[in-house]
Design an enzyme around this catalytic site. Structure first.
Site, mmCIF file in Angstrom:
data_model
loop_
_atom_site.group_PDB
_atom_site.id
_atom_site.type_symbol
_atom_site.label_atom_id
_atom_site.label_comp_id
_atom_site.label_asym_id
_atom_site.label_seq_id
_atom_site.Cartn_x
_atom_site.Cartn_y
_atom_site.Cartn_z
ATOM 1 N N CYS A 116 0.806 -1.235 0.000
ATOM 2 C CA CYS A 116 0.000 0.000 0.000
ATOM 3 C C CYS A 116 0.836 1.281 0.000
ATOM 4 O O CYS A 116 0.333 2.351 -0.327
ATOM 5 C CB CYS A 116 -0.939 0.006 1.201
ATOM 6 S SG CYS A 116 -1.897 -1.486 1.319
ATOM 7 N N HIS A 255 -3.340 6.739 2.565
ATOM 8 C CA HIS A 255 -3.757 5.439 2.032
ATOM 9 C C HIS A 255 -5.146 5.148 2.587
ATOM 10 O O HIS A 255 -5.405 5.349 3.777
ATOM 11 C CB HIS A 255 -2.764 4.356 2.452
ATOM 12 C CG HIS A 255 -3.288 2.979 2.186
ATOM 13 N ND1 HIS A 255 -3.770 2.619 0.949
ATOM 14 C CD2 HIS A 255 -3.453 1.896 2.990
ATOM 15 C CE1 HIS A 255 -4.187 1.373 1.008
ATOM 16 N NE2 HIS A 255 -4.010 0.910 2.233
ATOM 17 N N ASN A 286 -10.186 -0.450 -0.384
ATOM 18 C CA ASN A 286 -8.727 -0.386 -0.290
ATOM 19 C C ASN A 286 -8.139 -0.951 -1.587
ATOM 20 O O ASN A 286 -8.302 -2.128 -1.886
ATOM 21 C CB ASN A 286 -8.304 -1.219 0.931
ATOM 22 C CG ASN A 286 -6.808 -1.268 1.146
ATOM 23 O OD1 ASN A 286 -6.025 -0.869 0.286
ATOM 24 N ND2 ASN A 286 -6.402 -1.775 2.296
HETATM 25 O O1 UT7 Z 1 -3.986 -1.688 3.584
HETATM 26 C C1 UT7 Z 1 -3.034 -1.573 4.567
HETATM 27 C C2 UT7 Z 1 -3.148 -2.380 5.754
HETATM 28 N N1 UT7 Z 1 -4.459 -2.718 6.162
HETATM 29 C C3 UT7 Z 1 -4.986 -2.168 7.242
HETATM 30 O O2 UT7 Z 1 -4.413 -1.283 7.831
HETATM 31 C C4 UT7 Z 1 -6.283 -2.723 7.717
HETATM 32 C C5 UT7 Z 1 -6.374 -2.574 9.182
HETATM 33 N N2 UT7 Z 1 -7.490 -3.259 9.798
HETATM 34 C C6 UT7 Z 1 -8.791 -2.917 9.639
HETATM 35 O O3 UT7 Z 1 -9.140 -2.056 8.867
HETATM 36 C C7 UT7 Z 1 -9.794 -3.602 10.512
HETATM 37 O O4 UT7 Z 1 -9.126 -4.382 11.481
HETATM 38 C C8 UT7 Z 1 -10.802 -4.534 9.754
HETATM 39 C C9 UT7 Z 1 -11.781 -3.679 8.977
HETATM 40 C C10 UT7 Z 1 -10.058 -5.445 8.819
HETATM 41 C C11 UT7 Z 1 -11.605 -5.366 10.737
HETATM 42 O O5 UT7 Z 1 -12.270 -4.517 11.669
HETATM 43 P P1 UT7 Z 1 -12.178 -4.806 13.236
HETATM 44 O O6 UT7 Z 1 -13.014 -3.809 13.903
HETATM 45 O O7 UT7 Z 1 -10.723 -4.856 13.587
HETATM 46 O O8 UT7 Z 1 -12.869 -6.207 13.356
HETATM 47 P P2 UT7 Z 1 -12.248 -7.576 13.909
HETATM 48 O O9 UT7 Z 1 -11.296 -8.171 12.937
HETATM 49 O O10 UT7 Z 1 -11.791 -7.369 15.325
HETATM 50 O O11 UT7 Z 1 -13.551 -8.491 13.970
HETATM 51 C C12 UT7 Z 1 -14.656 -8.159 14.815
HETATM 52 C C13 UT7 Z 1 -15.756 -9.146 14.571
HETATM 53 C C14 UT7 Z 1 -15.307 -10.617 14.614
HETATM 54 O O12 UT7 Z 1 -16.345 -11.370 15.211
HETATM 55 P P3 UT7 Z 1 -16.269 -11.775 16.760
HETATM 56 O O13 UT7 Z 1 -15.008 -12.577 16.894
HETATM 57 O O14 UT7 Z 1 -16.214 -10.467 17.521
HETATM 58 O O15 UT7 Z 1 -17.524 -12.539 16.953
HETATM 59 C C15 UT7 Z 1 -15.206 -10.981 13.166
HETATM 60 O O16 UT7 Z 1 -15.388 -12.378 12.951
HETATM 61 O O17 UT7 Z 1 -16.318 -8.959 13.278
HETATM 62 C C16 UT7 Z 1 -16.343 -10.211 12.564
HETATM 63 N N3 UT7 Z 1 -16.193 -9.923 11.159
HETATM 64 C C17 UT7 Z 1 -17.229 -9.638 10.348
HETATM 65 N N4 UT7 Z 1 -18.552 -9.559 10.584
HETATM 66 C C18 UT7 Z 1 -19.341 -9.227 9.552
HETATM 67 C C19 UT7 Z 1 -15.032 -9.865 10.430
HETATM 68 N N5 UT7 Z 1 -15.320 -9.534 9.155
HETATM 69 C C20 UT7 Z 1 -16.668 -9.378 9.080
HETATM 70 C C21 UT7 Z 1 -17.545 -9.049 8.056
HETATM 71 N N6 UT7 Z 1 -18.874 -8.979 8.321
HETATM 72 N N7 UT7 Z 1 -17.122 -8.774 6.808
#
Ligand code: UT7
Length: 329
Positions: A116, A255, A286
């Site tokens: 990125c 980004h 992204n």
């Molecule tokens: O491009 C350069 C580098 N990339 C980044 O910098 C990305 C950085 N990370 C992020 O943007 C975020 O961490 C994400 C958008 C990827 C994820 O958001 P989050 O708030 O960190 O969610 P999480 O991974 O902690 O997941 C929270 C919950 C989980 O369920 P439980 O374990 O709490 O029951 C996931 O299984 O959300 C669930 N989950 C979803 N639910 C519905 C994960 N993906 C989805 C989804 N729809 N698409």
């Protein structure tokens, strides 16, 4: 030619594939909701390239627009740099294929793999070539077909990414231009964002295909915290030596990974996100390196960036890598 003292971005261009994939479309593919995607990321839709549309096909469309915007022809270029993690193939490079599609030959052309942060790295490399007097005009293109390396069964990643290309033509300018550069990397955290298979470490096999190892794998939650800190630190590292504060920045082109990351970075910089941050991730998701390239182009097209404005570009991604630039437009 003699060494130029200032390098400016003298043309920008972009290309986004026509096909729009909305959050509602994704609700039919995986167990997700529009509400989750919008509140956690800010993304509403993304573009998806055609099956037979390669990264270089998108790159050439963006490049041609940037050249026209700079009132130059491909024959005027001294170097072509393509930032991509989704090259047409391992080799020849996407930059060589782009060079051919632009109808020129002879000048150096190469890819950089910086995920990125690739567009910011590419601008920094072009700046050195121009300032050293080695070339007069440089083309930097960031192009990604992330849909080709997305596991469409993995809801934690497939909702995030999109395809597209952004380009910039750089050349010597009388004043302003690129004023400061800060680049960095931390290879110890490479496994947080990777596409494990297909290279010499894990060559393609039935096992790698069956297990989606040719697709993006991401530890989103851990990356999120690194992104906020690293992008905030990079902004500081590039502004402080120039005696600039958040107040002096007119537009931040970050980004576009996640709305919440960008708001947190703006907060760390002490600036109002609504006033200074340029965001278009709701439309495109992204797009890795292409995200900041397309954002820069759209900010120019929309009149947010005009002559005399001070721009901060701030990127973070796999590697880990990061890069920040100050450009006086
Ligand atoms: O491009 C350069 C580098 N990339 C980044 O910098 C990305 C950085 N990370 C992020 O943007 C975020 O961490 C994400 C958008 C990827 C994820 O958001 P989050 O708030 O960190 O969610 P999480 O991974 O902690 O997941 C929270 C919950 C989980 O369920 P439980 O374990 O709490 O029951 C996931 O299984 O959300 C669930 N989950 C979803 N639910 C519905 C994960 N993906 C989805 C989804 N729809 N698409």
């Amino acid at each position: 030619m003699s060494g130029a003292r200032h390098t400016g971005i003298i043309g920008v261009g972009k290309y986004l594939p026509e096909k729009v994939l909305t959050n509602a479309d994704l609700e039919k593919l995986v167990d997700t909701t529009d509400e989750w995607i919008v509140t956690r990321t800010g993304i509403k839709e993304r573009r998806i390239a055609k099956e037979n549309e390669a990264t270089s096909d998108m790159a050439v469309r963006a490049a041609e627009k940037a050249l026209a915007n700079a009132s130059l022809k491909a024959a005027d270029l001294g170097i072509i740099i393509v930032a991509t993690i989704t090259p047409d193939m391992f080799f020849p490079s996407t930059a060589c294929r782009l060079q051919h599609k632009l109808g020129v030959s002879g000048i150096p052309a190469f890819d950089i793999s910086v995920a990125c942060s690739g567009f910011v790295y590419g601008l920094a490399i072009a700046d050195s070539f121009i300032k050293s007097g080695l070339v007069k005009y440089a083309l930097v293109v960031a192009a990604e077909k992330l849909s080709a390396v997305t596991n469409w069964k993995d809801r934690s990643t497939c909702v995030l990414f999109g395809d597209g290309a952004g380009a910039a033509v750089l050349g010597p300018v009388e004043e302003g231009g690129i004023m400061g550069i800060h680049l960095g990397a931390d290879g110890s955290k490479g496994d947080l964002l990777q596409m494990p298979a297909g290279g010499s470490c894990m060559p393609a096999s039935v096992h790698t295909v069956e297990n989606h190892l040719h697709c993006i794998q991401m530890e989103g939650n851990i990356l999120f915290k690194h992104a906020v800190k690293i992008m905030g630190d990079a902004a500081k590292a590039v502004t402080e030596p120039l005696g600039l504060t958040g107040e002096d920045i007119d537009v931040i082109i970050p980004h576009q990974a996640n709305l919440r990351i960008l708001e947190a970075v703006a907060k760390r910089m002490g600036v109002d996100p609504a006033k200074k941050l340029y965001m278009n991730l709701e439309k495109y998701g992204n797009m890795s390196a292409a995200s900041s390239a397309v954002a820069l182009c759209e900010a120019v097209e929309e009149g947010r960036i005009t002559k005399g404005k001070t721009i901060l570009m701030d990127a973070f991604g796999g590697g880990l890598t990061w890069g920040a630039l100050i450009i006086k437009w």
